[in-house]
Write a protein that holds these residues in place. Structure first.
Motif, PDB file in Angstrom:
ATOM      1  N   PRO A 246      -8.102 -54.398  46.068  1.00  0.00           N
ATOM      2  CA  PRO A 246      -7.538 -53.142  45.558  1.00  0.00           C
ATOM      3  C   PRO A 246      -8.341 -52.519  44.430  1.00  0.00           C
ATOM      4  CG  PRO A 246      -5.784 -54.707  45.979  1.00  0.00           C
ATOM      5  CD  PRO A 246      -7.066 -55.451  46.166  1.00  0.00           C
ATOM      6  N   HIS A 247      -8.964 -53.349  43.617  1.00  0.00           N
ATOM      7  CA  HIS A 247      -9.794 -52.799  42.537  1.00  0.00           C
ATOM      8  C   HIS A 247     -11.145 -52.313  43.069  1.00  0.00           C
ATOM      9  CE1 HIS A 247      -6.894 -55.166  40.065  1.00  0.00           C
ATOM     10  NE2 HIS A 247      -6.949 -54.055  39.360  1.00  0.00           N
ATOM     11  N   VAL A 248     -11.642 -52.953  44.137  1.00  0.00           N
ATOM     12  CA  VAL A 248     -12.846 -52.442  44.793  1.00  0.00           C
ATOM     13  C   VAL A 248     -12.570 -51.052  45.357  1.00  0.00           C
ATOM     14  CG1 VAL A 248     -14.523 -52.813  46.643  1.00  0.00           C
ATOM     15  CG2 VAL A 248     -13.628 -54.771  45.367  1.00  0.00           C
ATOM     16  N   VAL A 249     -11.418 -50.897  45.995  1.00  0.00           N
ATOM     17  CA  VAL A 249     -11.041 -49.596  46.562  1.00  0.00           C
ATOM     18  C   VAL A 249     -10.950 -48.542  45.463  1.00  0.00           C
ATOM     19  CG1 VAL A 249      -9.200 -48.326  47.731  1.00  0.00           C
ATOM     20  CG2 VAL A 249      -9.848 -50.616  48.537  1.00  0.00           C
ATOM     21  N   GLU A 250     -10.295 -48.891  44.378  1.00  0.00           N
ATOM     22  CA  GLU A 250     -10.156 -47.939  43.269  1.00  0.00           C
ATOM     23  C   GLU A 250     -11.517 -47.508  42.731  1.00  0.00           C
ATOM     24  OE1 GLU A 250      -8.154 -47.822  38.790  1.00  0.00           O
ATOM     25  OE2 GLU A 250      -7.526 -49.369  40.213  1.00  0.00           O
ATOM     26  N   ALA A 251     -12.413 -48.487  42.567  1.00  0.00           N
ATOM     27  CA  ALA A 251     -13.740 -48.169  42.049  1.00  0.00           C
ATOM     28  C   ALA A 251     -14.544 -47.347  43.049  1.00  0.00           C
ATOM     29  CB  ALA A 251     -14.484 -49.463  41.707  1.00  0.00           C
ATOM     30  N   ALA A 252     -14.482 -47.716  44.333  1.00  0.00           N
ATOM     31  CA  ALA A 252     -15.261 -47.005  45.350  1.00  0.00           C
ATOM     32  C   ALA A 252     -14.790 -45.560  45.508  1.00  0.00           C
ATOM     33  CB  ALA A 252     -15.170 -47.744  46.686  1.00  0.00           C
ATOM     34  N   VAL A 253     -13.490 -45.337  45.482  1.00  0.00           N
ATOM     35  CA  VAL A 253     -12.969 -43.969  45.583  1.00  0.00           C
ATOM     36  C   VAL A 253     -13.429 -43.143  44.395  1.00  0.00           C
ATOM     37  CG1 VAL A 253     -10.862 -42.583  45.516  1.00  0.00           C
ATOM     38  CG2 VAL A 253     -10.988 -44.590  47.008  1.00  0.00           C
ATOM     39  N   ALA A 254     -13.388 -43.726  43.208  1.00  0.00           N
ATOM     40  CA  ALA A 254     -13.832 -42.998  42.013  1.00  0.00           C
ATOM     41  C   ALA A 254     -15.314 -42.679  42.076  1.00  0.00           C
ATOM     42  CB  ALA A 254     -13.520 -43.820  40.758  1.00  0.00           C
ATOM     43  N   CYS A 255     -16.091 -43.489  42.817  1.00  0.00           N
ATOM     44  CA  CYS A 255     -17.530 -43.257  42.954  1.00  0.00           C
ATOM     45  C   CYS A 255     -17.860 -42.356  44.148  1.00  0.00           C
ATOM     46  CB  CYS A 255     -18.269 -44.585  43.119  1.00  0.00           C
ATOM     47  SG  CYS A 255     -18.241 -45.631  41.660  1.00  0.00           S
ATOM     48  N   GLY A 256     -16.825 -41.911  44.874  1.00  0.00           N
ATOM     49  CA  GLY A 256     -17.079 -41.083  46.046  1.00  0.00           C
ATOM     50  C   GLY A 256     -17.640 -41.851  47.215  1.00  0.00           C
ATOM     51  N   LYS A 257     -17.213 -43.125  47.388  1.00  0.00           N
ATOM     52  CA  LYS A 257     -17.712 -43.962  48.481  1.00  0.00           C
ATOM     53  C   LYS A 257     -16.535 -44.473  49.310  1.00  0.00           C
ATOM     54  CE  LYS A 257     -21.861 -45.465  45.988  1.00  0.00           C
ATOM     55  NZ  LYS A 257     -22.655 -46.614  45.493  1.00  0.00           N
ATOM     56  N   PRO A 258     -15.879 -43.574  50.051  1.00  0.00           N
ATOM     57  CA  PRO A 258     -14.686 -43.986  50.804  1.00  0.00           C
ATOM     58  C   PRO A 258     -14.968 -45.025  51.879  1.00  0.00           C
ATOM     59  CG  PRO A 258     -15.385 -41.773  51.432  1.00  0.00           C
ATOM     60  CD  PRO A 258     -16.191 -42.142  50.232  1.00  0.00           C
ATOM     61  N   SER A 259     -16.149 -45.000  52.482  1.00  0.00           N
ATOM     62  CA  SER A 259     -16.450 -45.983  53.529  1.00  0.00           C
ATOM     63  C   SER A 259     -16.516 -47.389  52.945  1.00  0.00           C
ATOM     64  CB  SER A 259     -17.762 -45.631  54.225  1.00  0.00           C
ATOM     65  OG  SER A 259     -18.837 -45.623  53.299  1.00  0.00           O
ATOM     66  N   THR A 260     -17.072 -47.510  51.744  1.00  0.00           N
ATOM     67  CA  THR A 260     -17.108 -48.808  51.061  1.00  0.00           C
ATOM     68  C   THR A 260     -15.691 -49.285  50.765  1.00  0.00           C
ATOM     69  OG1 THR A 260     -19.252 -48.315  50.051  1.00  0.00           O
ATOM     70  CG2 THR A 260     -17.923 -50.030  49.010  1.00  0.00           C
ATOM     71  N   ALA A 261     -14.853 -48.355  50.309  1.00  0.00           N
ATOM     72  CA  ALA A 261     -13.460 -48.694  50.021  1.00  0.00           C
ATOM     73  C   ALA A 261     -12.738 -49.151  51.275  1.00  0.00           C
ATOM     74  CB  ALA A 261     -12.752 -47.493  49.398  1.00  0.00           C
ATOM     75  N   ASP A 262     -12.983 -48.465  52.375  1.00  0.00           N
ATOM     76  CA  ASP A 262     -12.303 -48.801  53.624  1.00  0.00           C
ATOM     77  C   ASP A 262     -12.711 -50.185  54.106  1.00  0.00           C
ATOM     78  OD1 ASP A 262     -10.567 -47.816  55.850  1.00  0.00           O
ATOM     79  OD2 ASP A 262     -12.386 -48.240  56.987  1.00  0.00           O
ATOM     80  N   ARG A 263     -13.986 -50.531  53.993  1.00  0.00           N
ATOM     81  CA  ARG A 263     -14.453 -51.859  54.420  1.00  0.00           C
ATOM     82  C   ARG A 263     -13.816 -52.960  53.567  1.00  0.00           C
ATOM     83  NH1 ARG A 263     -19.434 -49.200  54.865  1.00  0.00           N
ATOM     84  NH2 ARG A 263     -20.091 -50.025  52.837  1.00  0.00           N
ATOM     85  N   ALA A 264     -13.657 -52.702  52.277  1.00  0.00           N
ATOM     86  CA  ALA A 264     -13.036 -53.705  51.394  1.00  0.00           C
ATOM     87  C   ALA A 264     -11.555 -53.856  51.683  1.00  0.00           C
ATOM     88  CB  ALA A 264     -13.253 -53.309  49.931  1.00  0.00           C
ATOM     89  N   LEU A 265     -10.908 -52.747  52.068  1.00  0.00           N
ATOM     90  CA  LEU A 265      -9.473 -52.765  52.272  1.00  0.00           C
ATOM     91  C   LEU A 265      -9.071 -53.524  53.543  1.00  0.00           C
ATOM     92  CD1 LEU A 265      -6.613 -51.904  51.508  1.00  0.00           C
ATOM     93  CD2 LEU A 265      -7.067 -49.679  52.603  1.00  0.00           C
TER      94      LEU A 265
END
Length: 789
Positions: free
Chosen positions: A601-620
């Motif tokens: 969940p913290h990876v997702v939060e950080a990735a979204v804030a960085c504009g990297k939704p694909s990274t967030a989706d892979r972590a989720l």
């Protein structure tokens, strides 16, 4: 009476300050020989030219009269003595603790092997001069691990010379009572001539430092007489049997001592069991049988929380046998010790070897070795080794496994499936572990069950099992298990959002692990404490704790706590609006696969804030699969929060569902974080009114946790949403950490002592203390003490 080495110099300085304004007096420094009294007197004399310092064994009437004369003058009298203060103001030079003793040894002998240092610390019993003399006596063979550690102070030791001189000056009756304690540390002073005991004074000391010296220096005839007296006067039991054996030289009594030892072990008295097994070994001449007794003594020392003594005994036993079963049993004990204090990958290999050596003859112990091997591989973050352990467990599995072995084997199967992402398979095995725990006695089964329930998302059951494990470990005398059980007590409390309970368990865990030399468990608890602080937004405390653990993580390859530390560091980065740093810390660095999923969940939060939704989706994806399979309400709430951050059209639905699930699971701090993130999204979506509702709730919850950083973040969002009424208010309640600090200060601890006790920086303690004073409406430590009485 004041206590604590830092306060000694504070008290001296205060005495001098009073003397300068005509309110002089006296201060007595109390402490045993070698405790550092003379060194402190010399330091004071170097600092203050006109200060009167006196070093005497006992206070006499002349000194008492001088002390009365000095009172209220410009004079200051500092007295060092081994006796009591006789009513005068005093400070006591307490023995050094184990951590400080190790630090002293490493200053004296840089590069000193840790095992040798532990042996020296155990022998020195916190006496500074003993540490110096032992360090100076070490040979190259001892430093190189070829020769065993010293078991007594060197013969030319000034402490031994002082004790020899005192012994020689004693009356025959007093020499007899000293000989009695030299041959039996459990001798009760009340059964002896009290006048002789009083005359013997500090020589009537059962600690290993004094007793080992007396065993060497008290003449043999006096020791033989003491054994004979005890053989006649003690009631029937193990102690009497031992003294009879020494007196009669009857080796056959070794079997009687073994029976006593096994009874003590069953009663949870591992210290007595170790003593009696060791004594049985000393009476045995056959090398194989002697090694067998020593091995049992080593196992008992380890269970009792004395791994250094266990290693010392095993070093002797190893030279006596090459029998495969005994060598495998030795590997099991050494592997258990290594699991707590050395390289976990080495421990895993040794434990796997032990399991293979025992599977044909001692199958229950072989399975236990596999359980420990799996834990060691997990600490190392070594999936390959964990797979090898679990595969071997699968090979030896039988269809008719009893509950104890089935529980361990199912635990290994379930955890491997979890690490591989095969959650449906994991569920069956881990639920079996939880169900079987009530059928298997002892703390180990409850630790496995707590870990299984934690993975399953059943925080309540996990906390129940961990609490039961702590209780069982203490009641059964299995001290070595206490820090390990406290790890899962802390983690399950965190999953329940019970931060006070988690803080207490992890703090207790650090001290329990430190006391018995389980350095790896210390690191586990420090990183959990760091995560607790980071989740509250207390960046300075989190970083201080991470820094305290980093060196050990690196030196020993402790990947699991290292990943916890990286997770805590990432939470600090997010709190400081550095999402790119947080993302790199969690995504790019290698780590423990299971914990990286937990941190998603913290990876997702950080990735979204960085504009990297694909990274967030892979972590989720793996987190969502895990949460969905276990049905954990708390984790499903986090999953919906992540979808709320990632998705646009259905974001509101996900955030609302996350809020509902947070409330259902009782995870208030995560609820506040979700409402803060949702409020931010609503404000940016030009829905300020809806945003304000959630942000006000977030402020209230953050305030209840005294999470000051997040309170300010939520208030800033409220102001941006057009709410100007959210002003800071005084909240008299204390956070769990502030309550701990207040209690320690009220007990008389200095800021530095509080910082060391709670693993905080000195500056953090000062900051908290100012807030405590403000919230409780007090202006001094004295007022704080009265308020908390």
């Amino acid at each position: 009476m004041l206590r604590g080495r830092e306060r000694q110099r504070v008290a001296v300085d205060a005495l001098v300050d009073r003397a300068r304004v005509g309110r002089g007096g006296v201060l007595v420094l109390c402490g045993e020989a070698g405790s550092g009294k003379t060194a402190l007197l010399n330091a004071v004399q170097d600092t203050y030219d006109a200060l009167l310092c006196v070093d005497v064994p006992e206070l006499d009437d002349d000194l008492l009269e001088l002390a009365r004369d000095v009172a209220g003058t410009e004079g200051a009298l500092l007295i060092a003595t081994e006796g009591g203060p006789r009513g005068l103001p005093s400070v006591t030079l307490d023995p050094l603790d184990a951590v400080t003793s190790v630090r002293v040894l490493h200053d004296l002998v840089p590069g000193l092997p840790s095992a040798l240092a532990a042996d020296l610390v155990d022998l020195a019993c916190g006496n500074p001069l003993a540490l110096v003399e032992l360090a100076g006596s070490l040979t190259s063979a001892q430093l190189g691990g070829v020769a065993p550690a010293p078991e007594v102070l060197p013969e030319n030791s000034s402490l031994r010379q002082r004790w020899r001189a005192r012994f020689a000056a004693l009356s025959p009756a007093a020499q007899h009572v000293v000989a009695m304690v030299a041959v039996d540390e459990e001798v009760d002073a009340e059964t002896l001539d009290l006048d002789a005991v009083t005359e013997a004074g500090p020589l009537f000391d059962s600690r290993r430092l004094v007793r080992s010296a007396l065993q060497a220096d008290v003449p043999l005839p006096l020791r033989r007489r003491a054994h004979a007296v005890l053989a006649e006067t003690l009631p029937p039991g193990a102690r009497r049997t031992w003294h009879q054996a020494v007196t009669t030289q009857d080796a056959g009594l070794a079997d009687v001592l073994t029976v006593h030892a096994e009874h003590a072990r069953r009663c949870g008295d591992f210290a007595t069991a170790a003593r009696d097994h060791d004594r049985a070994a000393r009476l045995t001449t056959d090398p194989e049988q002697k090694a067998h007794h020593l091995l049992k003594a080593a196992a008992d020392h380890w269970a009792h929380g004395e791994p250094h003594r266990s290693r010392a005994v095993l070093r002797t036993a190893t030279k006596m046998t090459y029998t495969p079963e005994l060598r495998a049993l030795m590997d099991l004990v050494v592997g258990g010790i290594d699991l707590g204090e050395s390289l976990p990958d080495v421990a895993a290999d040794r434990l796997i070897r032990a399991a293979k050596g025992l599977v044909g003859t001692r199958r229950e112990l072989a399975v236990a070795a596999l359980g420990f091997a799996g834990e060691a591989a997990s600490i190392a973050g070594d999936h390959r080794r964990y797979t090898a352990v679990a595969e071997f467990a699968k090979e030896i599995r039988r269809s008719d496994e009893p509950p104890a072995t089935r529980l361990t084997l199912d635990h290994l199967t379930g955890m491997l499936a979890t690490f591989d992402g095969r959650h449906d398979e994991a569920l069956v095995a881990l639920r079996t572990v939880v169900d079987l725990a009530d059928q298997v006695p002892g703390p180990q089964a409850r630790i496995w069950a707590s870990q299984a329930a934690y993975v399953l998302g059943d925080a309540t059951r996990s906390h129940e099992m961990a609490t039961s494990a702590v209780t069982a470990a203490r009641e059964s005398g299995f001290t070595a298990m206490v820090p390990w059980a406290l790890v899962y007590r802390a983690l399950s409390a965190l999953l329940l959002d019970q931060h006070a309970a988690a803080l207490t368990a992890a703090t207790e865990g650090v001290h329990a692990a430190t006391a018995i030399g389980q350095h790896n468990a210390v690191v586990d608890h420090l990183t959990i404490l760091a995560l607790l602080a980071a989740l509250r937004g207390d960046a300075e405390t989190a970083l201080h704790r991470i820094d305290a653990a980093t060196e050990q993580i690196t030196q020993r390859g402790l990947t699991r706590p290292g990943t916890f530390g990286a997770w805590a560091f990432a939470c600090v980065d997010l709190a400081r609006d550095r999402p790119a740093d947080a993302l790199d810390r969690l995504r790019l660095q290698p780590g423990h696969a299971g914990i990286k999923v937990m941190a998603a969940p913290h990876v997702v939060e950080a990735a979204v804030a960085c504009g990297k939704p694909s990274t967030a989706d892979r972590a989720l994806q793996p987190f969502e699969k895990w949460a969905g399979s276990t049905g954990s309400t708390a984790r499903l709430a986090l999953s919906h929060r992540c979808h709320g951050l990632l998705e646009s059209g259905t974001a509101d639905e996900h955030f609302e569902e996350a809020i509902r699930l947070h409330r259902a699971s009782g995870t208030a701090l995560e609820l506040a974080k979700t409402e803060l993130l949702y409020g931010n999204r609503l404000r940016r979506g030009r829905k300020p009114k809806a945003a304000r509702e959630h942000l006000r709730d977030a402020v209230r919850i953050f305030q209840s946790y005294q999470a000051d950083h997040w309170v300010e973040r939520a208030r800033a969002e409220l102001r941006a949403a057009g709410d100007s009424t959210s002003e800071p208010k005084d909240h008299p309640g204390l956070t769990p950490q502030q309550a701990q600090i207040a209690r320690l200060v009220a007990e008389g601890a200095t800021n530095r002592e509080v910082a060391a006790r709670l693993f905080l920086s000195h500056r953090t303690v000062e900051h908290h203390l100012r807030n405590i004073f403000a919230r409780l409406g007090v202006r001094s430590r004295v007022e704080l003490t009265r308020r908390l009485d």
